[in-house]
Design an enzyme around this catalytic site. Structure first.
Site, mmCIF file in Angstrom:
data_model
loop_
_atom_site.group_PDB
_atom_site.id
_atom_site.type_symbol
_atom_site.label_atom_id
_atom_site.label_comp_id
_atom_site.label_asym_id
_atom_site.label_seq_id
_atom_site.Cartn_x
_atom_site.Cartn_y
_atom_site.Cartn_z
ATOM 1 N N SER A 162 0.860 -1.090 -0.017
ATOM 2 C CA SER A 162 0.197 0.055 0.110
ATOM 3 C C SER A 162 0.852 1.239 0.008
ATOM 4 O O SER A 162 1.860 1.333 0.745
ATOM 5 C CB SER A 162 -0.747 0.032 1.146
ATOM 6 O OG SER A 162 -1.608 1.206 1.463
ATOM 7 N N ARG B 123 -24.538 -6.326 -44.688
ATOM 8 C CA ARG B 123 -23.151 -5.694 -43.904
ATOM 9 C C ARG B 123 -23.925 -4.611 -43.267
ATOM 10 O O ARG B 123 -24.716 -3.618 -43.566
ATOM 11 C CB ARG B 123 -22.347 -5.409 -44.907
ATOM 12 C CG ARG B 123 -21.011 -4.661 -44.308
ATOM 13 C CD ARG B 123 -19.650 -4.533 -45.313
ATOM 14 N NE ARG B 123 -19.291 -5.724 -45.496
ATOM 15 C CZ ARG B 123 -19.380 -6.263 -46.921
ATOM 16 N NH1 ARG B 123 -19.647 -5.445 -47.790
ATOM 17 N NH2 ARG B 123 -19.019 -7.448 -47.147
#
Length: 455
Positions: free
Chosen positions: A309, A346
């Site tokens: 930490s 498409r």
């Protein structure tokens, strides 16, 4: 979550460009095998594709004009191919190349993911076997429930990983080749022209040098496209020859031959995304449990990573599990974007919208799998703390068992009193109330060993 892992490189911008060039080279090799392209031209295009140095940021800027990167890339490849330029991209459309490239990237990334899952599975099998009878508290809705074993917990993780692995391994990754609108029209036209030229050449040769004996079917035909037969043994139609090119293209890429072009039918990509989400979820389950079991007040397991930490030097955060869990929460969200409906032949926008989510699914799942391999290989287990935690309720962890022996009414009165329960010691021993936990663990391990023996 993915920094420095193998899949990050396998899904990089350069990797996608390389996959598109690989697809173009494979297409010309397939067409050369079918007699549509001179073999010398295919070789020249292959060398040009392998050696082409692409400025990826510039390619991306140029791609804005056509809404896909294949158009400018094909232009560059044609320029590099020189005399063979006319044979580049024959019969294909941009989506053929980009979809095939996507499947190549997915296959390469999936191979790395599957290898990491195998490592995870091996580590989990070892944990399950070593802790087959290690007593701990099972927890439901965050509270202690009944006794279980850490071996069963690890076996449960293992079963989930194996199911997810199998689903990913079973997803077919097909090549894409349909031409302008999925009809293979240009490729069919090219096969007709090639067939006409071949027949003209054979006819001229026969007139100049009569053959002393009739040709047998297929005799003298060295190229696969000319040797193929149509339905019922008749000469193949132009459409059948075009379909044969699709098969050859799939062979050259190492992908599955598609039954039909899938330009706007995107279940292929959706299935891949679902499988990747399944993998990330299976790994996320392990991570979530490790986070909770490694809490200071619980202390049943610990990661091998330091997990420091910036503000609190005493902390040892479960950093690996945090990374895995973060990935597992994102992949299903990205996978949802891979199930969009494409209109007509498409899609306008839905196809382009897949590219980034698909890459993130691969990257995050790859990062989670590689990190999980590290997590499970180094996971530290503290059986003494597990047993101590199982005793925190003063025997109430076996209340289900006591109800069967003492009767529910008598047990209810006993549970209302503070302090240890007044019951026979043998009934209060958590190790005597494990149910089928060891047998369930053995079942998973037996299935794992059986599959390993057949691989």
């Amino acid at each position: 979550m993915r920094a420095g892992v193998r899949v990050e490189e396998l899904t990089s911008d350069q990797a996608w460009v390389r996959a598109m060039l690989d697809a173009e080279a494979a297409l010309t090799r397939a067409q050369a095998r079918a007699g549509l392209v001179p073999e010398e031209a295919a070789a020249l295009i292959g060398r040009a594709a392998a050696e082409l140095d692409v400025d990826v940021p510039a390619l991306a800027r140029r791609a804005r004009r056509s809404a896909n990167p294949v158009v400018p890339l094909v232009s560059d490849l044609r320029e590099a191919a020189g005399a063979a330029a006319s044979h580049v991209h024959l019969g294909a459309t941009s989506q053929d190349i980009l979809d095939t490239a996507a499947m190549l990237v997915a296959r390469r990334a999936s191979e790395a993911i599957l290898a990491d899952l195998d490592a995870v599975a091996a580590s989990l099998a070892g944990l399950a076997e070593r802790h087959r009878t290690t007593v701990m508290a099972a927890r439901t809705l965050g509270q202690q429930a009944v006794p279980t074993t850490f071996g069963l917990k690890a076996a449960t993780w293992l079963a989930g990983v194996l199911r997810a692995r199998d689903r990913l391994a079973a997803v077919p990754l097909p090549a894409q080749l349909g031409g302008a609108a999925g009809t293979l029209s240009a490729l069919t036209e090219a096969t007709e022209g090639a067939s006409a030229r071949a027949q003209s050449s054979e006819g001229a040769g026969a007139a100049e040098t009569p053959s002393p004996t009739p040709h047998q079917p297929g005799e003298g035909r060295t190229r696969e496209g000319r040797a193929a037969s149509g339905v019922g043994g008749h000469p193949p139609s132009a459409g059948e020859r075009a379909l044969r090119v699709v098969e050859l293209f799939a062979q050259e890429t190492g992908l599955v031959a598609p039954e039909i072009p899938w330009h706007a039918e995107r279940s292929v990509v959706a299935d891949l995304g679902a499988a990747l989400a399944g993998v990330s979820t299976a790994l996320g389950k392990i991570a979530a449990d490790v986070v909770l079991m490694s809490q200071t007040e619980v202390g049943e397991v610990a990661e091998a990573s330091p997990g420091g930490s910036s503000a609190m030097p005493h902390k040892r955060n479960p950093a690996l599990s945090v990374l895995i869990r973060a990935a597992s929460l994102q992949v299903p969200v990205y996978a949802q974007a891979l199930a969009q409906v494409g209109e007509h032949e498409r899609a306008a926008g839905a196809w382009q919208a897949e590219w980034s989510p698909l890459r993130e699914c691969l990257r995050l799942t790859g990062g989670a799998a590689e990190t999980a391999a590290e997590l499970t290989a180094g996971l530290q287990v503290f059986p003494g703390q597990m047993r101590a935690n199982a005793g925190l309720t003063g025997g109430r962890i076996v209340s289900e068992r006591l109800a069967a022996h003492l009767g529910r009414d008598a047990l209810t009165q006993t549970l209302r009193r503070d302090g240890p329960l007044d019951a026979p010691a043998d009934l209060l021993d958590p190790s005597g109330y494990l149910g089928a936990a060891p047998a369930l663990t053995d079942r998973v391990l037996a299935a794992y060993r059986d599959r390993e023996g057949h691989q």
